[in-house]
Write a protein that holds these residues in place. Structure first.
Motif, PDB file in Angstrom:
ATOM      1  N   THR C 349       0.777  -1.209   0.120  1.00  0.00           N
ATOM      2  CA  THR C 349       0.149  -0.190   0.117  1.00  0.00           C
ATOM      3  C   THR C 349       0.671   1.241  -0.041  1.00  0.00           C
ATOM      4  OG1 THR C 349       0.060   0.050   2.437  1.00  0.00           O
ATOM      5  CG2 THR C 349      -1.854  -1.095   1.479  1.00  0.00           C
ATOM      6  N   GLY C 350       2.221   1.056   0.412  1.00  0.00           N
ATOM      7  CA  GLY C 350       3.108   2.440   0.582  1.00  0.00           C
ATOM      8  C   GLY C 350       2.619   3.100   1.530  1.00  0.00           C
ATOM      9  N   THR C 351       1.926   2.588   2.655  1.00  0.00           N
ATOM     10  CA  THR C 351       1.826   3.404   4.058  1.00  0.00           C
ATOM     11  C   THR C 351       1.635   2.389   4.994  1.00  0.00           C
ATOM     12  OG1 THR C 351       0.463   5.207   4.980  1.00  0.00           O
ATOM     13  CG2 THR C 351      -0.774   3.770   3.534  1.00  0.00           C
ATOM     14  N   ARG C 352       1.907   3.271   6.303  1.00  0.00           N
ATOM     15  CA  ARG C 352       1.814   2.340   7.375  1.00  0.00           C
ATOM     16  C   ARG C 352       0.519   3.013   8.450  1.00  0.00           C
ATOM     17  NH1 ARG C 352       7.554   1.668   7.340  1.00  0.00           N
ATOM     18  NH2 ARG C 352       7.622   3.513   8.636  1.00  0.00           N
ATOM     19  N   ASP C 353       0.332   4.320   7.797  1.00  0.00           N
ATOM     20  CA  ASP C 353      -0.749   5.078   8.902  1.00  0.00           C
ATOM     21  C   ASP C 353      -2.118   4.469   8.962  1.00  0.00           C
ATOM     22  OD1 ASP C 353      -1.827   7.179   9.816  1.00  0.00           O
ATOM     23  OD2 ASP C 353      -0.891   8.812   8.603  1.00  0.00           O
ATOM     24  N   ILE C 354      -2.502   4.286  10.255  1.00  0.00           N
ATOM     25  CA  ILE C 354      -3.523   3.688  10.359  1.00  0.00           C
ATOM     26  C   ILE C 354      -4.754   4.602  10.169  1.00  0.00           C
ATOM     27  CG2 ILE C 354      -2.828   1.877  12.140  1.00  0.00           C
ATOM     28  CD1 ILE C 354      -3.713   3.643  14.313  1.00  0.00           C
ATOM     29  N   ASN C 355      -4.477   5.672   9.964  1.00  0.00           N
ATOM     30  CA  ASN C 355      -5.742   6.740   9.712  1.00  0.00           C
ATOM     31  C   ASN C 355      -6.068   6.829   8.424  1.00  0.00           C
ATOM     32  OD1 ASN C 355      -5.978   7.538  12.428  1.00  0.00           O
ATOM     33  ND2 ASN C 355      -4.311   9.108  12.079  1.00  0.00           N
ATOM     34  N   VAL C 356      -5.179   6.079   7.400  1.00  0.00           N
ATOM     35  CA  VAL C 356      -5.279   6.209   5.898  1.00  0.00           C
ATOM     36  C   VAL C 356      -5.671   4.549   5.679  1.00  0.00           C
ATOM     37  CG1 VAL C 356      -4.127   6.339   3.671  1.00  0.00           C
ATOM     38  CG2 VAL C 356      -3.447   7.751   5.749  1.00  0.00           C
ATOM     39  N   LEU C 357      -5.264   3.746   6.060  1.00  0.00           N
ATOM     40  CA  LEU C 357      -5.603   2.368   5.523  1.00  0.00           C
ATOM     41  C   LEU C 357      -6.857   1.911   6.009  1.00  0.00           C
ATOM     42  CD1 LEU C 357      -2.118   0.798   6.477  1.00  0.00           C
ATOM     43  CD2 LEU C 357      -2.995   0.943   4.137  1.00  0.00           C
ATOM     44  N   ARG C 358      -7.860   1.301   5.261  1.00  0.00           N
ATOM     45  CA  ARG C 358      -9.114   0.883   5.578  1.00  0.00           C
ATOM     46  C   ARG C 358      -9.271  -0.418   5.075  1.00  0.00           C
ATOM     47  NH1 ARG C 358      -9.122   3.699   9.005  1.00  0.00           N
ATOM     48  NH2 ARG C 358     -10.650   5.536   9.417  1.00  0.00           N
ATOM     49  N   GLY C 359     -10.104  -1.257   5.717  1.00  0.00           N
ATOM     50  CA  GLY C 359     -10.627  -2.373   4.971  1.00  0.00           C
ATOM     51  C   GLY C 359      -9.739  -3.101   4.166  1.00  0.00           C
ATOM     52  N   LEU C 360      -8.616  -3.535   4.666  1.00  0.00           N
ATOM     53  CA  LEU C 360      -7.793  -4.336   3.932  1.00  0.00           C
ATOM     54  C   LEU C 360      -8.012  -5.742   4.043  1.00  0.00           C
ATOM     55  CD1 LEU C 360      -4.117  -2.958   4.678  1.00  0.00           C
ATOM     56  CD2 LEU C 360      -5.643  -2.671   2.626  1.00  0.00           C
ATOM     57  N   LEU C 361      -9.097  -6.325   4.794  1.00  0.00           N
ATOM     58  CA  LEU C 361      -9.441  -7.620   5.016  1.00  0.00           C
ATOM     59  C   LEU C 361     -10.322  -8.055   3.731  1.00  0.00           C
ATOM     60  CD1 LEU C 361      -8.679  -9.624   6.943  1.00  0.00           C
ATOM     61  CD2 LEU C 361     -10.675  -9.300   8.274  1.00  0.00           C
ATOM     62  N   ASN C 362     -10.621  -7.085   2.722  1.00  0.00           N
ATOM     63  CA  ASN C 362     -11.511  -7.310   1.759  1.00  0.00           C
ATOM     64  C   ASN C 362     -11.162  -8.522   1.115  1.00  0.00           C
ATOM     65  OD1 ASN C 362     -12.760  -6.970  -0.733  1.00  0.00           O
ATOM     66  ND2 ASN C 362     -13.103  -5.004  -0.411  1.00  0.00           N
ATOM     67  N   PRO C 363     -11.992  -9.439   0.929  1.00  0.00           N
ATOM     68  CA  PRO C 363     -11.351 -10.786   0.433  1.00  0.00           C
ATOM     69  C   PRO C 363     -11.102 -10.494  -1.123  1.00  0.00           C
ATOM     70  CG  PRO C 363     -13.884 -11.002   0.823  1.00  0.00           C
ATOM     71  CD  PRO C 363     -13.438  -9.662   1.460  1.00  0.00           C
ATOM     72  N   GLU C 364     -11.640  -9.552  -2.073  1.00  0.00           N
ATOM     73  CA  GLU C 364     -11.617  -9.708  -3.456  1.00  0.00           C
ATOM     74  C   GLU C 364     -10.294  -8.760  -3.748  1.00  0.00           C
ATOM     75  OE1 GLU C 364     -13.663 -10.678  -5.776  1.00  0.00           O
ATOM     76  OE2 GLU C 364     -14.615 -11.790  -4.023  1.00  0.00           O
ATOM     77  N   ARG C 365     -10.202  -7.421  -3.198  1.00  0.00           N
ATOM     78  CA  ARG C 365      -9.351  -6.791  -3.638  1.00  0.00           C
ATOM     79  C   ARG C 365      -8.295  -6.222  -2.499  1.00  0.00           C
ATOM     80  NH1 ARG C 365     -12.669  -1.956  -5.840  1.00  0.00           N
ATOM     81  NH2 ARG C 365     -13.492  -2.375  -3.971  1.00  0.00           N
ATOM     82  N   GLY C 366      -8.402  -6.825  -1.427  1.00  0.00           N
ATOM     83  CA  GLY C 366      -7.715  -6.369  -0.172  1.00  0.00           C
ATOM     84  C   GLY C 366      -6.628  -7.451   0.000  1.00  0.00           C
ATOM     85  N   LEU C 367      -6.096  -7.386   1.284  1.00  0.00           N
ATOM     86  CA  LEU C 367      -5.148  -8.480   1.568  1.00  0.00           C
ATOM     87  C   LEU C 367      -5.732  -9.520   2.388  1.00  0.00           C
ATOM     88  CD1 LEU C 367      -2.364  -5.703   2.144  1.00  0.00           C
ATOM     89  CD2 LEU C 367      -2.333  -7.113   0.163  1.00  0.00           C
TER      90      LEU C 367
END
Lengths: 101, 530, 564
Positions: C349-367
């Motif tokens: 994602t290029g960032t580690r900021d928890i205020n920017v990152l969202r919903g990475l658990l998304n099974p389709e397009r996330g991680l």
């Protein structure tokens, strides 16, 4: 004449030399002050040699060495002063500030 | 007294190594006159190195065959300690010669004359290491000094070199005059003795155990010695001279001349001033503390590589002085060992600085950035030497420091050792700064000097010896620590086989430092034992 | 045997450095092969390792520099065996998890291998100076790794790390010097130094610099500031190694040299250590809550979790020492896992900021896989049962509660806070709607998954079957722990209950048995007959009534010396 008088004169000469060393701005004068220091040493050595070591006269021999080495030192010193004069057109110590302290 | 008898009494065999250096010097000088400049600058460095190596071999034979070390009716003492120090001086000159040729060549000055003056300085240093009599000390000291002034000013068209030389000459001459004044007082106080071994007894006989006159003489003498080893506050000349003078000269001054200064310090202080040993140890403790602190702290702020190495060498002198101050066998041995290791790591560092200056014409620390990309060998060598100076294991400098600090700790100089440890940490910071510049910087952060780095060409005249010198220093710095046993045996033997230093072990250790370190080792032992 | 652990990586590094140009492209494979060889060798060593011997095994001794008291003396015991295992594993993982297209690969792998070799050397060194040597050797490679491949403020972070660690080295060296000077032999050999009897004030005088020195390395608050900086700027593999093994050098050093050499002084300063642990745990946890950078959260959680190790080692009973070993392993694995996962998230994602990152658990397009593993890692770190973190923290608290109840309770608060900050992290980063800006992330390769999966499996397996990790150190720790008799009684009664609670945990049961059978042999020194009337006599004592044991507690200091 007592030994102390000679030593006092030598010490006075030494102090004058140190004073000249510290205050002179002209490189030649600094060299001359160093000569004064060495001459005070010579005086010391001669005095000691005369009073304490009249047989061995090691001090007098020492003084001869000091004189000759002082001459070598002065020669090298003047050569360097000459070289610096050619490059910088001055022998003023205050002007030698290419190398910061 | 016929001539043969006199010659036998002089015991001239002891100064055979110096004789070899002298002959080499004359060969270079006369050969230069006969063969002309063009050819002589090709062969003269090799003649010089061969002569120095021959001198070292001669020293080795003197080491193995123990004969009467006193020669010239007591003027020169060729004992084990002096052999080691003469070896250090000769070796440092040999390595300096290796790294000199190309530098002098490129600067457009005459090489053979440079070599002649350098050999003269070496001769002075070697004689100084064994000088046992006041006149002899003075003459050899001045031989070393005057040649050093000439070397410093050798680039006579460069105003910086001129200025460095003039400053060095004026401060040096003044300090040797002060030293000489102290010597003249010693001569008088001892009632006309000039041999070091005789001075002590006659001073005690004439003046009793202690007298103000001896202390005054001592202060003057220490001023002269401290100038030679560049201890704070007699260091002011060092950064200027190091920055202004030709780099090979700096390399020699920082190692050879300094080692000779330490040899003088050991011999003069231990043999002529044992009755005021507490005083001189105290003064030297102060000098060592100042040197370590000031040298390391001021080095942090330097932007020029040579100035940084100048302050680092001041600090290193402070470390070495610990060994002198504690005055035990282990102390002297670790001091000799440190100087041996310091020879390789410092000369290696200077060899790299010379090489970099030759290729880029600058010695600013920032100009080193990104060197890794262009010249891995130079980067590796300089990194290793600097890290070794900083005392990073497993390089030689680490072991040398551990030896020194361990010896200091054993004799109870806790303050000095702790200060040494703390200042070593400070020193790591400025050494690693250079390593960071070279290794860490990305190609886009490369300095202009490195961007325009010329093709690496070892085939240019004088480059091969430089490469050899570099590799020798690199190998020695990497391995001398891990395989330090033989070197340390050498250092230890040089102390144990020197009669001069044996009474030093009987004298109470750390008597000078006891002023600073309460409680001393004896009392702390008893509390610990209980 | 043990030398191979040091020299294979180091010589491998030399080999890589001298690699001909044609093979440079294969540097990564060669480094992996060397790391694998070391790993296999470690496993062979572990299988040969006799868990029934409390003392050193596979000893090697060569004279090196006699005038300095430096000998090349290696040995391994139950305390260092798990650390060696974890070191070999994490070095392999760190090399495997490295970016295959990393800039300047040759230098990178050389430094990583030297780092691994030096750390292994420090764990097996049985001479104080040799330990110090390895402890310092590890400095420069890690400095360079951070400074070259680190983030934006890498220069600052690397220099800070270097200066802090060098300062810790100075303190440790001073303490070692002090110790060796007191032993009249001027020897730095561990067993020589250990067999001395020292008065308490001397011990304290030497122990305090040692504690501060290793405390910088661990790090304890207030010497911790270098760690978050170093972690944030370091590349992921370096973070893994730093958190996984390098910090353990500090706790290992504390146990081996602090507790091992100065047992009486250790009990004196134990309450202080426990308070320092509380400070570290609470400060680390609260600081982690306040962070917005994922890596900083994990870094501060490291500060907190290392605090548990200090708490447990302060108590120094066999049970709590088991806790330290368990926590060292568990923290090594969990923090390595978390850093690996954060590294993957950052690289995708290029960032580690928890205020920017969202919903990475998304099974389709996330991680999704990375997210799930992150949840597992966070649970393990927060001490959810079934995972290694729980076992470790449980043993730690069990061990320390009788001795320092208040401090233990405060540290438990820290465990609760762990759950808080990791919940914040997971909630923000992995749950919720995946914003368009984060969609279509680069593909996850096996490269990214495999290391995390390996570590996750270990975290779960060791959580279910803790005896596999504790079997190495049981006997050693029995011999090492010191106990006061009154404390022992409590431990005995409580550890029976512990066995019921943990249930399937075989090791804990075995531990309980051993505390019941050998309570006082551990206090005396079973190996050195000189101090004890004989083994029978010692074991006889355990059957004597309690009053006699209390008298025995006033044995001369020498008898209290634990055997490592």
């Amino acid at each position: 004449m007592q030994l102390e008088y000679f030593l006092l004169v030598a010490a006075a000469l030494f102090c004058i030399g140190i004073y000249g060393l510290v205050t002179s701005r002209n490189a030649i004068r600094v060299l001359m002050s160093i000569e004064l220091l060495l001459n005070s040493v010579n005086l010391n050595l001669m005095a000691f040699s005369n009073y304490l070591d009249p047989q061995g006269i090691r001090g007098q021999v020492f003084a001869v060495f000091v004189i000759s080495i002082a001459a070598a030192e002065a020669a090298v010193g003047l050569a360097i002063v000459l070289a610096i004069y050619r490059n910088r057109d001055t022998v003023d110590m205050e002007q030698f500030n290419l190398l910061k302290w | 007294m016929d001539f043969a008898n006199l010659a036998a009494q002089l015991n001239t065999g002891v100064i055979l190594p110096e004789g070899i250096v002298l002959v080499t010097l004359m060969v270079v000088l006369v050969g230069d006159l006969i063969t002309g400049r063009a050819s002589s600058s090709r062969w003269s460095p090799y003649v010089g190195i061969a002569g120095l190596l021959a001198a070292i071999v001669a020293l080795y034979f003197q080491w193995t065959t123990t004969t009467n070390p006193i020669s010239f009716l007591g003027a020169f003492n060729g004992d084990a300690l002096s052999i080691v120090f003469r070896g250090i001086v000769a070796l440092s000159c040999a390595i300096t010669l290796l790294i000199t040729a190309r530098y002098v060549e490129q600067s457009g000055t005459a090489l053979p004359e440079f070599i002649v003056i350098l050999l003269t300085a070496t001769l002075g240093g070697m004689f100084l290491s064994g000088a046992n009599e006041l006149v002899m000390i003075f003459v050899s000291l001045e031989t070393l000094s005057i040649s050093s002034y000439l070397l410093t000013g050798y680039m006579k068209r460069d105003p910086r070199s001129n200025e460095a030389s003039l400053k060095y000459l004026l401060i040096g001459a003044a300090s040797s005059a002060i030293f000489l004044y102290g010597v003249s007082l010693v001569y008088g106080l001892s009632g006309g003795e000039t041999r070091l071994s005789a001075i002590t007894t006659s001073i005690v006989a004439n003046n009793g155990e202690q007298s103000l006159g001896v202390v005054v003489a001592l202060v003057f003498v220490i001023a002269g010695i401290a100038f030679k080893i560049a201890a704070v506050p007699f260091h002011q000349w060092t950064p200027d001279v190091y920055e202004g003078s030709p780099t090979p000269v700096v390399a020699f001054l920082s190692v050879g001349s300094k080692a000779a200064g330490f040899a003088l310090a050991v011999r003069l202080l231990v043999s002529a001033f044992p009755m005021v040993s507490e005083q001189w140890r105290f003064v030297l403790t102060a000098l060592a503390i100042l040197s370590m602190v000031l040298g390391n702290v001021v080095a942090l702020a330097q932007t020029s590589m040579k100035r940084m190495l100048a302050y680092s060498s001041i600090a290193q002198a402070g470390f070495v002085m610990i060994g002198l101050i504690i005055g035990t066998d282990a102390g002297y041995a670790s001091m000799v060992f440190y100087l041996l290791v310091y020879l390789f790591m410092n000369l290696g560092g200077f060899a790299c600085v010379i090489l970099f200056t030759l290729r880029t014409g600058t010695d600013e620390i920032t100009e080193y950035s990104g060197l890794y990309q262009k010249d891995p060998l130079l980067t590796l060598c300089l990194s290793i030497c600097l890290l070794s100076l900083g005392g990073i294991p497993p390089l030689a400098g680490f072991f040398a420091k551990i030896y020194l600090f361990w010896a200091g700790w054993q004799s109870g100089a806790y303050t000095l050792v702790l200060l040494g440890l703390v200042t070593s940490v400070i020193s790591i910071y400025y050494y690693i700064r250079v390593v960071k510049m070279m290794v860490v910087k990305e190609p886009e952060e490369m300095s202009d000097a490195v961007k325009n780095y010329p093709e690496i060409d070892w085939k240019l005249p004088g480059m091969r010896p430089l490469q050899v010198g570099l590799v020798v220093c690199l190998v020695a710095t990497s391995l001398a620590g891990i395989l330090s046993n033989p070197l340390f045996t050498l250092a230890n033997n040089s102390v144990l086989r020197t009669p001069l230093l044996t009474p030093a072990t009987i004298a109470p250790p750390a008597s000078g430092t006891a002023l600073l370190d309460q409680p001393s080792i004896h009392s702390s032992n008893s509390t610990l034992g209980g | 045997m043990l030398s191979a652990l040091i020299w294979v990586p180091v010589l491998g590094a030399v080999f890589i450095a001298l690699l001909p140009e044609s093979l440079v492209a294969r540097t990564r494979q060669i480094a992996l092969a060397i790391a694998s060889a070391v790993g296999i060798w470690t496993i062979i060593l572990a299988s040969q390792f006799d868990v029934g011997i409390p003392g050193l095994q596979f000893q090697e001794s060569l004279p090196w520099i006699e005038s300095l008291g430096l000998t090349y003396q290696l040995g391994i015991d139950g305390l260092s065996m798990p650390l060696i295992l974890i070191n070999s594993l994490l070095v392999w993982i760190a090399i495997y998890a490295s970016d295959p297209n990393i800039n300047r690969p040759r230098l990178y792998y050389v430094l990583m291998l030297v780092l691994g070799g030096a750390v292994a050397g420090a764990f097996v060194a049985q001479n104080l100076l040799l330990f110090f040597l390895f402890y310092e050797v590890e400095l420069i490679p890690l400095y360079l790794v951070i400074a070259i491949w680190g983030g934006a403020r890498r220069g600052y972070a690397a220099t800070k790390f270097l200066i802090y660690t060098a300062a810790s080295g100075v303190l440790i060296l001073a303490a070692f010097f002090g110790l060796a000077i007191i032993s009249e032999t001027n020897s730095f050999d561990y067993d020589v130094v250990q067999s001395q009897v020292l008065p308490l004030t001397t011990q304290l005088l030497l122990l305090i610099p040692l504690v501060v020195g290793f405390g910088i390395k661990i790090p304890v608050v207030p010497f911790h500031t270098w760690l978050p900086d170093a972690h944030v700027e370091a590349p992921t593999p370096a973070s893994v190694l730093l958190a996984g093994v390098l910090l353990k050098l500090g706790t290992y050093g504390l146990l081996r040299f602090g507790l091992g050499l100065f047992p009486e002084a250790w009990t004196e300063i134990a309450p202080w250590l426990a308070w320092i642990a509380v400070l570290s745990v609470l400060y680390g946890s609260f600081a982690a809550i306040a962070q917005t950078d994922m890596k900083k959260i994990v870094a501060y959680s490291s500060v907190g979790h290392m605090g548990y190790i200090i708490l447990a080692s302060a108590v120094a009973t066999p049970l709590s020492l088991t806790g330290t070993v368990a926590q060292m392993i568990s923290h090594g694995l969990i923090s390595a896992l978390l850093f690996l996962l954060v590294g993957v998230v950052y690289s995708k994602t290029g960032t580690r900021d928890i205020n920017v990152l969202r919903g990475l658990l998304n099974p389709e397009r996330g991680l999704p896989l990375i997210g799930s593993l992150m949840v597992v890692g966070a649970m393990a770190s927060a001490g959810i049962p079934g995972m290694v973190g729980f076992v470790a923290e449980f043993i730690v608290y069990r061990g320390s509660l009788p001795a320092f109840p208040l401090q233990t309770l405060l540290c438990m608060v820290g465990t609760g806070l762990t759950a808080v900050y990791f919940l914040i992290l997971i909630n923000r980063v992995f749950f919720g709607r995946l914003p368009e800006s984060l969609a279509n992330l680069p593909r996850i390769r096996w490269q990214d998954r495999l290391p995390s999966i390996i570590v996750t499996v270990l975290v779960i397996v060791l959580g279910i079957q803790p005896s596999w990790m504790l079997r190495w150190s049981n006997v050693t720790i029995q011999a090492m722990g010191m106990e006061e008799v009154n404390r022992l009684v409590q431990v005995e009664s409580e550890s029976t209950r512990l066995a019921e609670t943990v249930g399937d945990s075989e090791s804990v049961r075995r531990l309980v048995e051993s505390t019941e059978t050998v309570p006082l042999t551990s206090m005396t020194n079973p190996n050195s007959i000189a101090f004890t009337p004989g083994k029978e006599a010692a074991s006889d004592k355990s059957t004597e009534p309690l009053g006699d044991r209390l008298i025995d507690n006033s044995l001369p200091h020498s008898k209290l010396k634990p055997n490592i």
